[in-house]
Scaffold this motif. Structure first.
Motif, PDB file in Angstrom:
ATOM      1  N   UNK A  45     -18.769   7.793  33.493  1.00  0.00           N
ATOM      2  CA  UNK A  45     -18.781   6.734  32.492  1.00  0.00           C
ATOM      3  C   UNK A  45     -20.221   6.386  32.143  1.00  0.00           C
ATOM      4  N   UNK A  46     -20.406   5.773  31.003  1.00  0.00           N
ATOM      5  CA  UNK A  46     -21.750   5.316  30.636  1.00  0.00           C
ATOM      6  C   UNK A  46     -22.171   4.102  31.455  1.00  0.00           C
ATOM      7  N   UNK A  47     -21.186   3.280  31.864  1.00  0.00           N
ATOM      8  CA  UNK A  47     -21.458   2.125  32.710  1.00  0.00           C
ATOM      9  C   UNK A  47     -20.362   2.027  33.751  1.00  0.00           C
ATOM     10  N   UNK A  48     -20.647   1.438  34.920  1.00  0.00           N
ATOM     11  CA  UNK A  48     -19.580   1.243  35.897  1.00  0.00           C
ATOM     12  C   UNK A  48     -18.494   0.342  35.316  1.00  0.00           C
ATOM     13  N   UNK A  49     -17.257   0.574  35.728  1.00  0.00           N
ATOM     14  CA  UNK A  49     -16.134  -0.188  35.185  1.00  0.00           C
ATOM     15  C   UNK A  49     -15.285  -0.746  36.315  1.00  0.00           C
ATOM     16  N   UNK A  50     -14.801  -1.981  36.144  1.00  0.00           N
ATOM     17  CA  UNK A  50     -13.898  -2.607  37.097  1.00  0.00           C
ATOM     18  C   UNK A  50     -12.527  -2.714  36.454  1.00  0.00           C
ATOM     19  N   UNK A  51     -11.546  -2.012  37.036  1.00  0.00           N
ATOM     20  CA  UNK A  51     -10.157  -2.096  36.588  1.00  0.00           C
ATOM     21  C   UNK A  51      -9.378  -2.782  37.688  1.00  0.00           C
ATOM     22  N   UNK A  52      -9.101  -4.064  37.516  1.00  0.00           N
ATOM     23  CA  UNK A  52      -8.561  -4.847  38.617  1.00  0.00           C
ATOM     24  C   UNK A  52      -9.576  -4.852  39.743  1.00  0.00           C
ATOM     25  N   UNK A  53      -9.161  -4.481  40.940  1.00  0.00           N
ATOM     26  CA  UNK A  53     -10.103  -4.413  42.068  1.00  0.00           C
ATOM     27  C   UNK A  53     -10.523  -2.980  42.375  1.00  0.00           C
ATOM     28  N   UNK A  54     -10.371  -2.083  41.391  1.00  0.00           N
ATOM     29  CA  UNK A  54     -10.798  -0.695  41.555  1.00  0.00           C
ATOM     30  C   UNK A  54     -12.074  -0.493  40.748  1.00  0.00           C
ATOM     31  N   UNK A  55     -13.149  -0.116  41.436  1.00  0.00           N
ATOM     32  CA  UNK A  55     -14.474   0.006  40.832  1.00  0.00           C
ATOM     33  C   UNK A  55     -14.799   1.483  40.616  1.00  0.00           C
ATOM     34  N   UNK A  56     -15.023   1.852  39.369  1.00  0.00           N
ATOM     35  CA  UNK A  56     -15.353   3.224  38.993  1.00  0.00           C
ATOM     36  C   UNK A  56     -16.868   3.303  38.809  1.00  0.00           C
ATOM     37  N   UNK A  57     -17.549   4.077  39.670  1.00  0.00           N
ATOM     38  CA  UNK A  57     -19.012   3.998  39.704  1.00  0.00           C
ATOM     39  C   UNK A  57     -19.722   5.329  39.455  1.00  0.00           C
ATOM     40  N   UNK A  58     -19.008   6.347  38.956  1.00  0.00           N
ATOM     41  CA  UNK A  58     -19.715   7.573  38.584  1.00  0.00           C
ATOM     42  C   UNK A  58     -20.304   7.385  37.195  1.00  0.00           C
ATOM     43  N   UNK A  59     -21.597   7.092  37.153  1.00  0.00           N
ATOM     44  CA  UNK A  59     -22.283   6.916  35.876  1.00  0.00           C
ATOM     45  C   UNK A  59     -23.252   8.068  35.603  1.00  0.00           C
ATOM     46  N   UNK A  60     -22.895   9.243  36.123  1.00  0.00           N
ATOM     47  CA  UNK A  60     -23.588  10.464  35.735  1.00  0.00           C
ATOM     48  C   UNK A  60     -25.021  10.574  36.193  1.00  0.00           C
ATOM     49  N   UNK A  61     -25.307  10.190  37.436  1.00  0.00           N
ATOM     50  CA  UNK A  61     -26.651  10.401  37.954  1.00  0.00           C
ATOM     51  C   UNK A  61     -27.036  11.869  37.955  1.00  0.00           C
ATOM     52  N   UNK A  62     -26.053  12.732  37.859  1.00  0.00           N
ATOM     53  CA  UNK A  62     -26.252  14.188  37.846  1.00  0.00           C
ATOM     54  C   UNK A  62     -26.333  14.736  36.416  1.00  0.00           C
ATOM     55  N   UNK A  63     -26.154  13.872  35.420  1.00  0.00           N
ATOM     56  CA  UNK A  63     -26.199  14.289  34.021  1.00  0.00           C
ATOM     57  C   UNK A  63     -27.525  13.901  33.385  1.00  0.00           C
TER      58      UNK A  63
END
Length: 244
Positions: free
Chosen positions: A198-216
């Protein structure tokens, strides 16, 4: 109930616990970013959502990193692909090459086996105790309707077929983020995942999505503090895809 597939860590009483998104062999860039947040190897801990290998220039370094006493990772789908590539009779060379596996494919057999064995020791899920409650870490998503359902399923995984049914969710599933499902995981304080850039971390309820492409190219590493669930970049409630 803790199994060999789920590892629990006691509360950190002396330092700060962070989670970081997918690394994909970009360990040199990760070290630079850790210095920026003043990560202290003596007392702090870094938890990885997996995908340590493939695509980036330092995938070889993954084995060295998982031996560091302050670094703890779960398996991602790229670890799974590396392990399965090395298994006898299951060497889908072309597919693994397309997904970034050249670094492993080109190694001699003994080195491949050593690396695959080290990656296979990683758990599929991690639980971290915090003052606010348990925080779970998996690569893609929780299997079943709750964290405890997933742990129970792992405990009953007495065959490769049963284990694969669970890991198909834990390592690969994107339904929650594709559906923008805010229902969360009911029996955990929070669950931290990567897998989908993702371009920014996202919080969906209490699930945190934190792959913001440090490898991109143009991406960055997000560090989520597990004590207060604050990311190094403010989380968004709108999903912005990297398109990778």
């Amino acid at each position: 109930m803790i199994t060999k597939y789920v590892r629990r860590f006691a509360r950190n009483t002396v330092g700060i616990d962070y989670a970081v998104g997918d690394i994909h062999g970009c360990f040199a860039a990760l070290e630079i970013e850790l210095a920026k947040i003043r990560f202290d190897e003596r007392v702090d801990r870094l938890f990885s959502v997996g995908d340590l290998v493939d695509r980036g220039p330092q995938s070889d370094t993954a084995v060295e990193w998982i031996s560091k006493p302050w670094f703890h990772a779960v398996q991602g789908n790229h670890e799974d692909m590396a392990i399965r590539y090395v298994e006898p009779g299951n060497r889908d060379r072309d597919h693994y090459m397309m997904t970034g596996g050249a670094w492993l494919i080109e190694k001699p057999r003994y080195a491949q086996v050593m690396i695959a064995d080290a990656l296979a020791e990683l758990p599929y899920a991690i639980e971290v105790e915090t003052d606010g409650g348990l925080v779970g870490i998996v690569h893609a998503d929780v299997h079943g309707k709750s964290w405890s359902d997933m742990v129970q399923a792992f405990a009953c995984a007495d065959s490769g077929t049963k284990l694969r049914r669970i890991t198909n969710s834990v390592l690969w599933n994107r339904d929650r983020i594709q559906d923008e499902d805010h229902s969360g995981v009911p029996d955990m304080r929070a669950v931290v995942v990567g897998h989908t850039p993702l371009k920014r971390p996202a919080a969906l309820g209490n699930v945190y999505h934190i792959d913001t492409g440090g490898w991109l190219r143009g991406g960055s590493f997000t560090f989520l503090r597990l004590d207060d669930l604050q990311p190094s970049t403010p989380a968004s409630h709108e999903l912005n895809w990297e398109g990778a």
